[in-house]
Enzyme design. Structure first.
Site, PDB file in Angstrom:
ATOM      1  N   SER A 280      13.730 -23.337   9.845  1.00 52.31           N
ATOM      2  CA  SER A 280      12.604 -24.129  10.133  1.00 52.31           C
ATOM      3  C   SER A 280      11.321 -23.325   9.695  1.00 52.31           C
ATOM      4  O   SER A 280      10.362 -23.326  10.681  1.00 52.31           O
ATOM      5  CB  SER A 280      12.659 -24.295  12.122  1.00 52.31           C
ATOM      6  OG  SER A 280      13.653 -24.948  12.258  1.00 52.31           O
TER       7      SER A 280
ATOM      8  N   GLY B  14      16.988 -26.103  11.102  1.00 47.37           N
ATOM      9  CA  GLY B  14      16.695 -27.480  11.671  1.00 47.37           C
ATOM     10  C   GLY B  14      16.475 -27.913  13.057  1.00 47.37           C
ATOM     11  O   GLY B  14      16.606 -29.030  13.437  1.00 47.37           O
TER      12      GLY B  14
ATOM     13  N   GLY C 159      14.304 -25.899   4.431  1.00 43.12           N
ATOM     14  CA  GLY C 159      15.156 -26.948   4.311  1.00 43.12           C
ATOM     15  C   GLY C 159      14.371 -28.121   4.553  1.00 43.12           C
ATOM     16  O   GLY C 159      13.824 -28.766   3.685  1.00 43.12           O
ATOM     17  N   GLY C 160      14.132 -28.827   5.929  1.00 42.02           N
ATOM     18  CA  GLY C 160      13.497 -30.059   5.719  1.00 42.02           C
ATOM     19  C   GLY C 160      12.199 -30.037   5.530  1.00 42.02           C
ATOM     20  O   GLY C 160      11.485 -31.101   4.864  1.00 42.02           O
TER      21      GLY C 160
ATOM     22  N   GLU D 168      19.632 -16.452   7.483  1.00 38.41           N
ATOM     23  CA  GLU D 168      19.488 -17.950   8.149  1.00 38.41           C
ATOM     24  C   GLU D 168      19.882 -17.890   9.484  1.00 38.41           C
ATOM     25  O   GLU D 168      21.318 -18.473   9.565  1.00 38.41           O
ATOM     26  CB  GLU D 168      19.720 -19.054   7.254  1.00 38.41           C
ATOM     27  CG  GLU D 168      19.293 -19.289   6.016  1.00 38.41           C
ATOM     28  CD  GLU D 168      19.041 -20.464   5.397  1.00 38.41           C
ATOM     29  OE1 GLU D 168      18.049 -21.006   5.136  1.00 38.41           O
ATOM     30  OE2 GLU D 168      20.263 -21.264   5.272  1.00 38.41           O
TER      31      GLU D 168
ATOM     32  N   HIS E  35      25.939 -21.724   2.602  1.00 37.85           N
ATOM     33  CA  HIS E  35      25.059 -22.251   3.496  1.00 37.85           C
ATOM     34  C   HIS E  35      25.745 -22.422   5.042  1.00 37.85           C
ATOM     35  O   HIS E  35      27.008 -23.011   5.066  1.00 37.85           O
ATOM     36  CB  HIS E  35      24.552 -23.595   3.112  1.00 37.85           C
ATOM     37  CG  HIS E  35      23.405 -24.120   3.825  1.00 37.85           C
ATOM     38  ND1 HIS E  35      23.399 -24.718   5.064  1.00 37.85           N
ATOM     39  CD2 HIS E  35      21.938 -24.115   3.514  1.00 37.85           C
ATOM     40  CE1 HIS E  35      22.281 -24.829   5.556  1.00 37.85           C
ATOM     41  NE2 HIS E  35      21.425 -24.570   4.722  1.00 37.85           N
TER      42      HIS E  35
ATOM     43  N   GLU F 273      25.572 -24.905   6.825  1.00 41.13           N
ATOM     44  CA  GLU F 273      26.205 -26.126   7.026  1.00 41.13           C
ATOM     45  C   GLU F 273      27.537 -26.573   6.435  1.00 41.13           C
ATOM     46  O   GLU F 273      28.365 -27.198   6.881  1.00 41.13           O
ATOM     47  CB  GLU F 273      25.234 -27.205   6.672  1.00 41.13           C
ATOM     48  CG  GLU F 273      23.904 -27.239   7.607  1.00 41.13           C
ATOM     49  CD  GLU F 273      22.686 -27.661   6.991  1.00 41.13           C
ATOM     50  OE1 GLU F 273      22.660 -28.383   5.987  1.00 41.13           O
ATOM     51  OE2 GLU F 273      21.603 -27.926   7.926  1.00 41.13           O
TER      52      GLU F 273
ATOM     53  N   ASN G 221      15.769 -26.262  -0.063  1.00 42.49           N
ATOM     54  CA  ASN G 221      17.079 -27.001  -0.207  1.00 42.49           C
ATOM     55  C   ASN G 221      17.237 -28.533   0.555  1.00 42.49           C
ATOM     56  O   ASN G 221      16.765 -28.479   1.406  1.00 42.49           O
ATOM     57  CB  ASN G 221      18.083 -26.178   0.998  1.00 42.49           C
ATOM     58  CG  ASN G 221      19.484 -26.970   1.253  1.00 42.49           C
ATOM     59  OD1 ASN G 221      19.847 -27.618   0.509  1.00 42.49           O
ATOM     60  ND2 ASN G 221      19.987 -26.449   2.410  1.00 42.49           N
ATOM     61  N   TRP G 222      17.090 -29.542  -0.369  1.00 39.56           N
ATOM     62  CA  TRP G 222      16.953 -30.960  -0.123  1.00 39.56           C
ATOM     63  C   TRP G 222      18.200 -31.256   0.739  1.00 39.56           C
ATOM     64  O   TRP G 222      17.930 -32.483   1.219  1.00 39.56           O
ATOM     65  CB  TRP G 222      16.787 -31.676  -1.252  1.00 39.56           C
ATOM     66  CG  TRP G 222      15.370 -31.351  -2.054  1.00 39.56           C
ATOM     67  CD1 TRP G 222      14.573 -30.443  -1.791  1.00 39.56           C
ATOM     68  CD2 TRP G 222      14.858 -32.120  -3.316  1.00 39.56           C
ATOM     69  NE1 TRP G 222      13.550 -30.546  -2.728  1.00 39.56           N
ATOM     70  CE2 TRP G 222      13.729 -31.558  -3.520  1.00 39.56           C
ATOM     71  CE3 TRP G 222      15.521 -33.162  -4.051  1.00 39.56           C
ATOM     72  CZ2 TRP G 222      13.061 -32.056  -4.591  1.00 39.56           C
ATOM     73  CZ3 TRP G 222      14.856 -33.637  -4.895  1.00 39.56           C
ATOM     74  CH2 TRP G 222      13.785 -33.086  -5.478  1.00 39.56           C
ATOM     75  N   LYS G 223      19.216 -30.613   0.924  1.00 35.68           N
ATOM     76  CA  LYS G 223      20.390 -31.046   1.497  1.00 35.68           C
ATOM     77  C   LYS G 223      20.779 -32.392   1.028  1.00 35.68           C
ATOM     78  O   LYS G 223      20.574 -32.619  -0.027  1.00 35.68           O
ATOM     79  CB  LYS G 223      20.089 -31.146   3.174  1.00 35.68           C
ATOM     80  CG  LYS G 223      19.612 -29.792   3.542  1.00 35.68           C
ATOM     81  CD  LYS G 223      19.377 -29.472   5.072  1.00 35.68           C
ATOM     82  CE  LYS G 223      18.842 -28.189   5.442  1.00 35.68           C
ATOM     83  NZ  LYS G 223      19.060 -27.903   6.787  1.00 35.68           N
TER      84      LYS G 223
HETATM   85  C1  PEP Z   1      18.049 -24.514   5.108  1.00 36.92           C
HETATM   86  O1  PEP Z   1      18.721 -25.741   5.032  1.00 36.92           O
HETATM   87  O2  PEP Z   1      18.680 -23.576   4.653  1.00 36.92           O
HETATM   88  C2  PEP Z   1      17.240 -24.507   6.177  1.00 36.92           C
HETATM   89  C3  PEP Z   1      16.926 -23.529   6.471  1.00 36.92           C
HETATM   90  O3  PEP Z   1      16.892 -25.699   6.789  1.00 36.92           O
HETATM   91  P1  PEP Z   1      15.465 -25.950   7.729  1.00 36.92           P
HETATM   92  O4  PEP Z   1      14.238 -25.334   7.164  1.00 36.92           O
HETATM   93  O5  PEP Z   1      15.322 -27.540   7.959  1.00 36.92           O
HETATM   94  O6  PEP Z   1      15.867 -25.322   9.130  1.00 36.92           O
END
Ligand code: PEP
Length: 274
Positions: A226, A185, A247-248, A179, A97, A99, A13-15
Site C-alpha cells: 500500500s 492492497g 502495486g496499485g 511485503e 510474490h 499473491e 507491479n501492475w499485477k
Molecule cells: C505488490 O503488489 O507488491 C503490492 C505491494 O501491492 P500494493 O502496493 O497494491 O499493496
C-alpha cells in the site's frame, strides 16, 4: 563506518492489469513523469504486455520486469513462462510474490529454484517475503520471514551445481522486497521503523548463510504494501530501506510521479553523503 551505497529502486507491479493495446501508452507516461536519473525504475507489466512496454520504454531508462518465472527451465507446464523465454523482453523478474504464494501455492523450495532460473538467464530477481497477519499478531513476523528466506536459499543452494560462486552471484544481483501480506492492497502499511527492523533481520539472515557481511549489507531491501505518494516518505526516511515495490499505485501516473520524486530526495542525499 559508512555502509555500502545502495541504489534507490522504485519498482511497479501492475499485477493483472493492462493489455498490449494500452500498456505501452501507460508505460511511456509513467516513465516521462518519473524521469529521475538517481532512482532505478522498474516496470513489471503482465507477460502479454512485456513487448509493448519494452518498445514504449526504448531510450527512457526504465527497466522492464516480469511478474514471475517458472521454477523449471522448460517442459510440460502448460500456460507457464520460463525465465529463458523472457530474453529480450525483460531484465528483471519478481519472484515469490505473496499473491503467487497464495493463489498458485508457490513454495519456498520452488522460489529458490526460480532464483536460480533468474541467474541462469541474466534476470535480476526481486524476491518477495513477508509475514501474514496471524504471524504479525503473534509476534512471529521475524521468524516467518527468516523461514521464507532460509527455505528459498536451501533450495537455491541445493539446485543444479553452477559453480562455487553461486552465492556471490546471487548476492550481487538480488533485490529483496519486504511485503507484509496484511499490507498488500489493503491500504494499511507497516511503520517505517518496523519495515526497517525487518530489513535488518533480512540482511542478518543473508549473512547467516555465510555471505560476507559486506555482500549482505549491499543487497537492496525494498518495502511493499500500500505504498502511495502519501506514505512513501516513512520508508525513504529509513537508511536500511532502499525504495519500494508498488502495486496499485504503480498504475497511476500522478502517484508514481510523487513516489519517485520523494525517493529521488533520498537518492540524492545518499549520493551526496557517499
Ligand atoms: C505488490 O503488489 O507488491 C503490492 C505491494 O501491492 P500494493 O502496493 O497494491 O499493496
Amino acid at each position: 563506518m559508512m555502509g555500502p551505497m545502495r541504489p534507490v529502486i522504485i519498482a511497479g507491479n501492475w499485477k493483472m492489469h493492462t493489455a498490449p493495446a494500452d500498456a505501452g501508452h501507460l508505460a511511456a507516461a509513467l516513465a516521462d513523469a518519473t524521469a529521475e536519473p538517481a532512482v532505478v525504475r522498474v516496470t513489471c507489466p503482465p507477460f502479454v504486455a512485456l513487448a509493448a512496454v519494452r518498445d514504449a520504454l526504448a531510450g527512457r531508462e526504465v527497466a522492464v520486469g516480469a511478474q514471475n518465472v517458472h521454477h523449471e527451465a522448460a517442459g510440460a507446464f502448460t500456460g507457464e513462462v520460463a525465465a529463458a523465454m523472457l530474453t529480450g523482453l525483460a531484465t528483471w523478474a519478481i519472484v515469490g510474490h505473496s499473491e503467487r504464494r497464495r493463489d498458485a501455492g508457490e513454495t519456498d523450495a520452488q522460489i529458490g529454484q526460480k532464483l536460480r532460473r533468474c541467474l541462469e538467464t541474466g534476470l535480476r530477481p526481486i524476491l518477495c517475503v513477508g509475514e501474514g497477519l496471524a504471524d504479525r499478531d503473534a509476534g512471529r513476523a521475524e521468524p516467518a520471514v527468516r523461514d521464507q528466506l532460509d527455505g528459498a536459499w536451501a533450495s537455491f543452494a541445493a539446485g543444479p551445481p553452477g559453480g562455487a560462486d553461486d552465492g556471490a552471484e546471487l548476492a550481487s544481483r538480488l533485490v529483496i522486497a519486504y511485503e507484509p501480506v496484511w499490507a498488500i492492497g489493503t491500504g494499511r502499511t507497516a511503520s517505517g521503523a518496523d519495515a526497517a527492523a525487518m530489513a535488518r533481520v533480512i540482511r542478518a539472515t543473508l549473512a547467516g548463510w555465510g555471505w560476507p557481511r559486506s555482500s549482505a549489507e549491499a543487497v537492496p531491501v525494498l518495502y511493499g504494501g500500500s505504498v502511495t505518494s502519501a506514505t512513501i516518505d516513512a520508508f525513504m526516511a529509513e537508511p536500511d530501506l532502499d525504495g519500494a515495490l508498488v502495486g496499485g499505485a504503480s498504475l497511476k501516473v500522478e502517484e508514481m510521479a510523487g513516489i519517485v520524486a520523494r525517493a529521488a530526495l533520498t537518492a540524492h542525499a545518499r549520493l551526496e553523503a557517499s
